[in-house]
Design a protein around this motif. Structure first.
Motif, PDB file in Angstrom:
ATOM      1  N   SER A  66      51.282  71.807  63.072  1.00  0.00           N
ATOM      2  CA  SER A  66      51.807  70.575  63.860  1.00  0.00           C
ATOM      3  C   SER A  66      51.004  70.654  65.213  1.00  0.00           C
ATOM      4  O   SER A  66      50.732  69.414  65.703  1.00  0.00           O
ATOM      5  CB  SER A  66      53.197  70.614  63.884  1.00  0.00           C
ATOM      6  OG  SER A  66      54.003  70.481  62.854  1.00  0.00           O
ATOM      7  N   ALA A  67      50.965  71.585  65.884  1.00  0.00           N
ATOM      8  CA  ALA A  67      50.247  71.723  67.136  1.00  0.00           C
ATOM      9  C   ALA A  67      49.061  71.018  67.220  1.00  0.00           C
ATOM     10  O   ALA A  67      48.726  70.327  68.107  1.00  0.00           O
ATOM     11  CB  ALA A  67      50.131  73.092  67.664  1.00  0.00           C
ATOM     12  N   LYS A  71      48.197  67.473  69.200  1.00  0.00           N
ATOM     13  CA  LYS A  71      47.031  67.863  70.176  1.00  0.00           C
ATOM     14  C   LYS A  71      45.952  66.629  69.958  1.00  0.00           C
ATOM     15  O   LYS A  71      45.490  65.922  70.953  1.00  0.00           O
ATOM     16  CB  LYS A  71      46.187  69.066  70.030  1.00  0.00           C
ATOM     17  CG  LYS A  71      45.048  69.148  70.943  1.00  0.00           C
ATOM     18  CD  LYS A  71      44.099  70.649  70.734  1.00  0.00           C
ATOM     19  CE  LYS A  71      43.042  70.550  71.529  1.00  0.00           C
ATOM     20  NZ  LYS A  71      42.235  71.707  71.230  1.00  0.00           N
ATOM     21  N   GLU A  72      45.890  66.074  68.944  1.00  0.00           N
ATOM     22  CA  GLU A  72      45.021  64.729  68.814  1.00  0.00           C
ATOM     23  C   GLU A  72      45.618  63.597  68.788  1.00  0.00           C
ATOM     24  O   GLU A  72      45.288  62.638  68.136  1.00  0.00           O
ATOM     25  CB  GLU A  72      44.171  65.120  67.384  1.00  0.00           C
ATOM     26  CG  GLU A  72      43.253  66.380  67.370  1.00  0.00           C
ATOM     27  CD  GLU A  72      42.096  65.902  68.405  1.00  0.00           C
ATOM     28  OE1 GLU A  72      41.446  64.921  68.486  1.00  0.00           O
ATOM     29  OE2 GLU A  72      41.397  66.887  68.954  1.00  0.00           O
ATOM     30  N   LYS A  73      46.893  63.574  69.323  1.00  0.00           N
ATOM     31  CA  LYS A  73      47.704  62.322  69.110  1.00  0.00           C
ATOM     32  C   LYS A  73      47.937  61.807  67.776  1.00  0.00           C
ATOM     33  O   LYS A  73      48.351  60.440  67.751  1.00  0.00           O
ATOM     34  CB  LYS A  73      47.029  61.359  70.039  1.00  0.00           C
ATOM     35  CG  LYS A  73      46.764  61.723  71.452  1.00  0.00           C
ATOM     36  CD  LYS A  73      46.116  60.577  72.161  1.00  0.00           C
ATOM     37  CE  LYS A  73      45.875  60.999  73.880  1.00  0.00           C
ATOM     38  NZ  LYS A  73      45.351  62.397  74.056  1.00  0.00           N
ATOM     39  N   GLY A  74      48.358  62.715  66.872  1.00  0.00           N
ATOM     40  CA  GLY A  74      48.753  62.271  65.756  1.00  0.00           C
ATOM     41  C   GLY A  74      50.088  62.342  65.263  1.00  0.00           C
ATOM     42  O   GLY A  74      50.812  62.958  66.419  1.00  0.00           O
ATOM     43  N   LEU A  75      50.715  61.736  64.377  1.00  0.00           N
ATOM     44  CA  LEU A  75      52.164  61.817  64.244  1.00  0.00           C
ATOM     45  C   LEU A  75      52.305  62.912  63.065  1.00  0.00           C
ATOM     46  O   LEU A  75      51.934  62.457  62.024  1.00  0.00           O
ATOM     47  CB  LEU A  75      52.778  60.408  63.970  1.00  0.00           C
ATOM     48  CG  LEU A  75      53.971  60.476  63.056  1.00  0.00           C
ATOM     49  CD1 LEU A  75      55.112  60.693  64.205  1.00  0.00           C
ATOM     50  CD2 LEU A  75      54.400  58.951  62.569  1.00  0.00           C
ATOM     51  N   GLU A  99      38.279  59.971  63.866  1.00  0.00           N
ATOM     52  CA  GLU A  99      37.814  61.027  64.443  1.00  0.00           C
ATOM     53  C   GLU A  99      38.957  61.849  64.902  1.00  0.00           C
ATOM     54  O   GLU A  99      38.766  63.218  65.038  1.00  0.00           O
ATOM     55  CB  GLU A  99      37.259  60.377  65.982  1.00  0.00           C
ATOM     56  CG  GLU A  99      36.407  61.760  66.481  1.00  0.00           C
ATOM     57  CD  GLU A  99      35.450  61.129  67.733  1.00  0.00           C
ATOM     58  OE1 GLU A  99      35.774  61.769  68.895  1.00  0.00           O
ATOM     59  OE2 GLU A  99      34.728  60.193  67.459  1.00  0.00           O
ATOM     60  N   SER A 100      40.086  61.453  65.388  1.00  0.00           N
ATOM     61  CA  SER A 100      41.393  62.267  65.958  1.00  0.00           C
ATOM     62  C   SER A 100      41.643  63.010  64.656  1.00  0.00           C
ATOM     63  O   SER A 100      42.011  64.404  64.727  1.00  0.00           O
ATOM     64  CB  SER A 100      42.457  61.442  66.271  1.00  0.00           C
ATOM     65  OG  SER A 100      42.078  60.919  67.631  1.00  0.00           O
ATOM     66  N   ALA A 101      41.976  62.561  63.191  1.00  0.00           N
ATOM     67  CA  ALA A 101      42.115  62.989  62.379  1.00  0.00           C
ATOM     68  C   ALA A 101      41.321  64.340  61.620  1.00  0.00           C
ATOM     69  O   ALA A 101      41.669  65.442  61.502  1.00  0.00           O
ATOM     70  CB  ALA A 101      42.619  62.005  61.053  1.00  0.00           C
ATOM     71  N   VAL A 102      40.100  63.938  61.795  1.00  0.00           N
ATOM     72  CA  VAL A 102      39.026  64.965  61.455  1.00  0.00           C
ATOM     73  C   VAL A 102      39.092  66.132  62.346  1.00  0.00           C
ATOM     74  O   VAL A 102      38.808  67.328  61.950  1.00  0.00           O
ATOM     75  CB  VAL A 102      37.565  64.478  61.236  1.00  0.00           C
ATOM     76  CG1 VAL A 102      36.435  65.328  61.128  1.00  0.00           C
ATOM     77  CG2 VAL A 102      37.745  63.354  60.110  1.00  0.00           C
ATOM     78  N   ASN A 103      39.171  65.838  63.614  1.00  0.00           N
ATOM     79  CA  ASN A 103      39.069  66.870  64.694  1.00  0.00           C
ATOM     80  C   ASN A 103      40.484  67.677  64.671  1.00  0.00           C
ATOM     81  O   ASN A 103      40.507  69.080  64.347  1.00  0.00           O
ATOM     82  CB  ASN A 103      39.211  66.441  66.248  1.00  0.00           C
ATOM     83  CG  ASN A 103      37.733  65.829  66.641  1.00  0.00           C
ATOM     84  OD1 ASN A 103      36.782  66.636  66.059  1.00  0.00           O
ATOM     85  ND2 ASN A 103      37.825  64.893  67.459  1.00  0.00           N
ATOM     86  N   ALA A 104      41.523  67.210  64.111  1.00  0.00           N
ATOM     87  CA  ALA A 104      42.806  67.965  64.008  1.00  0.00           C
ATOM     88  C   ALA A 104      42.639  68.793  62.665  1.00  0.00           C
ATOM     89  O   ALA A 104      42.884  70.102  62.742  1.00  0.00           O
ATOM     90  CB  ALA A 104      43.991  66.853  63.594  1.00  0.00           C
ATOM     91  N   ALA A 105      42.064  68.207  61.613  1.00  0.00           N
ATOM     92  CA  ALA A 105      41.813  69.186  60.412  1.00  0.00           C
ATOM     93  C   ALA A 105      40.788  70.231  60.576  1.00  0.00           C
ATOM     94  O   ALA A 105      41.045  71.293  60.013  1.00  0.00           O
ATOM     95  CB  ALA A 105      41.083  68.316  59.274  1.00  0.00           C
TER      96      ALA A 105
END
Length: 197
Positions: A66-67, A71-75, A99-105
């Motif tokens: 979750s963190a 951190k990547e402004k996801g829900l 980009e946010s999703a891939v960075n989070a992954a």
């Protein structure tokens, strides 16, 4: 106290969305990236551990994953057993949600490996995950009944992300993205094609 407690049950961005009067059933079409992450072999793990240990193990895992999303402004939209459904771009729009999703992954993969080492040291099972990401339109809003509603995203974009996560097992990868998501990314990512599935 109520806002703080409510913000622990649903994401604070959803809490604020609902408290701003957005309580009607239905929603709006949004362009987002949807991420599904699932633990490999969780059924086997849960059969070998007492329920309290499974919950403790899962909570440590959910906290770390979750963190990365937040951190990547996801829900963090929901926990489904041992899976997480995350949305990037709703209810708060994001300029480059892919980009946010891939960075989070990528961060989730790294943390999962570290967490797995900690689990093994404690005599717990090895942790392996699969992640699927797809970008496209969804209906984002409230579904349910007049007395019980949930903010979520609905549509084929969600279904494809879920199916993609399942395909990780078939192709021996821990992270898969679709062509839609790839087209939104710049060259900083090292992407390998696995062909059409």
């Amino acid at each position: 106290f109520i806002k703080d407690t409510f913000g622990k049950v649903v994401d604070p961005s959803v809490r604020d969305y609902l408290l701003n009067g957005n309580l009607a059933l239905g929603g709006e079409t949004r362009d987002v990236s949807v991420l599904f992450v699932d633990i490999r072999g969780f059924t086997t793990i849960s059969e070998k551990l007492p329920p309290a240990d499974v919950v403790n193990w899962l909570n440590q895992y959910f906290e770390q994953m979750s963190a990365c999303i937040i951190k990547e402004k996801g829900l963090v939209n929901k926990f489904i057993g041992d899976a997480i459904l995350a949305v990037f771009g709703a209810p708060i729009p994001l300029t480059n949600h892919a980009e946010s999703a891939v960075n989070a992954a990528i961060e989730m993969r790294k943390l999962a490996k570290e967490l797995s080492q900690e689990f093994i040291k404690k005599g717990l099972p090895e942790l392996k995950i699969g992640i699927g990401i797809h970008s496209g339109n969804v209906l984002a809003g409230n579904i349910g009944s007049l007395t019980r509603l949930e903010y979520t995203v609905i549509g084929d974009t969600v279904n494809i992300a879920s199916r993609l996560e399942s395909q990780c097992k078939e192709v021996g990868k821990d992270l898969l993205i679709t062509e839609n998501t790839k087209l939104m990314l710049d060259s900083q990512f090292n992407i390998e094609s696995i062909g059409r599935i």
